[in-house]
Design a protein around this motif. Structure first.
Motif, mmCIF file in Angstrom:
data_model
loop_
_atom_site.group_PDB
_atom_site.id
_atom_site.type_symbol
_atom_site.label_atom_id
_atom_site.label_comp_id
_atom_site.label_asym_id
_atom_site.label_seq_id
_atom_site.Cartn_x
_atom_site.Cartn_y
_atom_site.Cartn_z
ATOM 1 N N GLY A 260 0.755 -1.231 0.000
ATOM 2 C CA GLY A 260 0.000 0.000 0.000
ATOM 3 C C GLY A 260 0.791 1.291 0.000
ATOM 4 N N GLU A 261 2.110 1.222 -0.038
ATOM 5 C CA GLU A 261 2.906 2.448 -0.017
ATOM 6 C C GLU A 261 2.735 3.227 -1.321
ATOM 7 N N LYS A 262 3.002 2.584 -2.435
ATOM 8 C CA LYS A 262 2.811 3.202 -3.757
ATOM 9 C C LYS A 262 2.390 2.080 -4.685
ATOM 10 N N THR A 263 1.085 1.881 -4.810
ATOM 11 C CA THR A 263 0.584 0.724 -5.546
ATOM 12 C C THR A 263 -0.265 1.092 -6.754
ATOM 13 N N SER A 264 -0.209 2.340 -7.180
ATOM 14 C CA SER A 264 -0.974 2.674 -8.378
ATOM 15 C C SER A 264 -0.164 3.589 -9.285
ATOM 16 N N TYR A 265 -0.484 3.484 -10.558
ATOM 17 C CA TYR A 265 0.135 4.304 -11.593
ATOM 18 C C TYR A 265 -0.982 4.974 -12.366
ATOM 19 N N ILE A 266 -0.911 6.281 -12.524
ATOM 20 C CA ILE A 266 -1.956 7.015 -13.240
ATOM 21 C C ILE A 266 -1.719 6.865 -14.740
ATOM 22 N N LEU A 267 -2.568 6.075 -15.374
ATOM 23 C CA LEU A 267 -2.440 5.806 -16.804
ATOM 24 C C LEU A 267 -2.765 7.025 -17.657
ATOM 25 N N THR A 268 -3.761 7.786 -17.262
ATOM 26 C CA THR A 268 -4.250 8.869 -18.102
ATOM 27 C C THR A 268 -3.338 10.083 -18.129
ATOM 28 N N ASP A 269 -2.329 10.143 -17.245
ATOM 29 C CA ASP A 269 -1.375 11.245 -17.316
ATOM 30 C C ASP A 269 -0.548 11.192 -18.590
ATOM 31 N N CYS A 270 -0.420 9.997 -19.161
ATOM 32 C CA CYS A 270 0.437 9.860 -20.346
ATOM 33 C C CYS A 270 -0.370 9.563 -21.613
ATOM 34 N N LEU A 271 -1.697 9.611 -21.544
ATOM 35 C CA LEU A 271 -2.531 9.352 -22.719
ATOM 36 C C LEU A 271 -3.150 10.642 -23.240
ATOM 37 N N LYS A 272 -3.176 10.753 -24.531
ATOM 38 C CA LYS A 272 -3.923 11.832 -25.174
ATOM 39 C C LYS A 272 -5.232 11.217 -25.677
#
Length: 168
Positions: A150-162
């Motif tokens: 639970g420390e860092k378990t997600s990656y924001i996909l939409t930050d790199c999608l147009k």
């Protein structure tokens, strides 16, 4: 008991709550007695459930709608290898929940997913929870580390999608 209210704003029930005085009033504070422990635990479970009441519980409010991965594959190696070598390897199928890798082994994963068009304009995360550390790569570049528990378990996909990018 002046000024003490439960979470709904009503006066406390004496059959459920033990009387206690406010801290700092010169009296010992007594723990709350849980008369219906099972009911309280069931309610707490539903509050964080990924199955029940997801339209209004905490998990649903935090994570919203979810989708399964289209596919997940991996390979394991005792060596530290660069990205260019890893993508040339043969990846085998694995399912969410399977065990993988021993201590000090390196496992590479390939994740295939689709983001529904109706999620356009929303922030979309890939949640990855494992008992190890990981690195997210995009276009042969490391973009974010992931850690365990639970420390860092997600990656924001939409930050790199147009909007014009394929949502696969």
């Amino acid at each position: 008991e002046v000024g003490r209210r439960n979470y709904l704003g009503a006066a406390p029930r004496t059959d459920v709550w033990s009387p206690r005085l406010m801290a700092g009033a010169g009296q010992n504070v007594q723990p709350v007695v849980l008369k219906h422990r099972r009911t309280a635990l069931e309610r707490a479970e539903k509050f964080i459930s990924d199955v029940y009441f997801t339209d209004c519980n905490l998990r649903g409010r935090l994570f919203g709608d979810t989708r399964l991965l289209e596919s997940l594959s991996f390979f394991e190696t005792p060596e530290r290898i660069p990205y260019e070598a890893a993508v040339q390897r043969e990846f085998g199928p694995i399912k969410v929940g399977d065990s993988f890798g021993n201590t000090w082994k390196t496992c590479w994963f390939k994740v295939n997913l689709s983001i529904p068009r109706e999620w356009a304009g929303k922030e979309v995360h890939l949640r990855w929870e494992s008992d190890g550390e990981g690195m997210v790569w995009r276009d042969a570049q490391p973009v974010q580390g992931l850690t365990r528990e639970g420390e860092k378990t997600s990656y924001i996909l939409t930050d790199c999608l147009k909007e014009t990018d394929p949502h696969r």
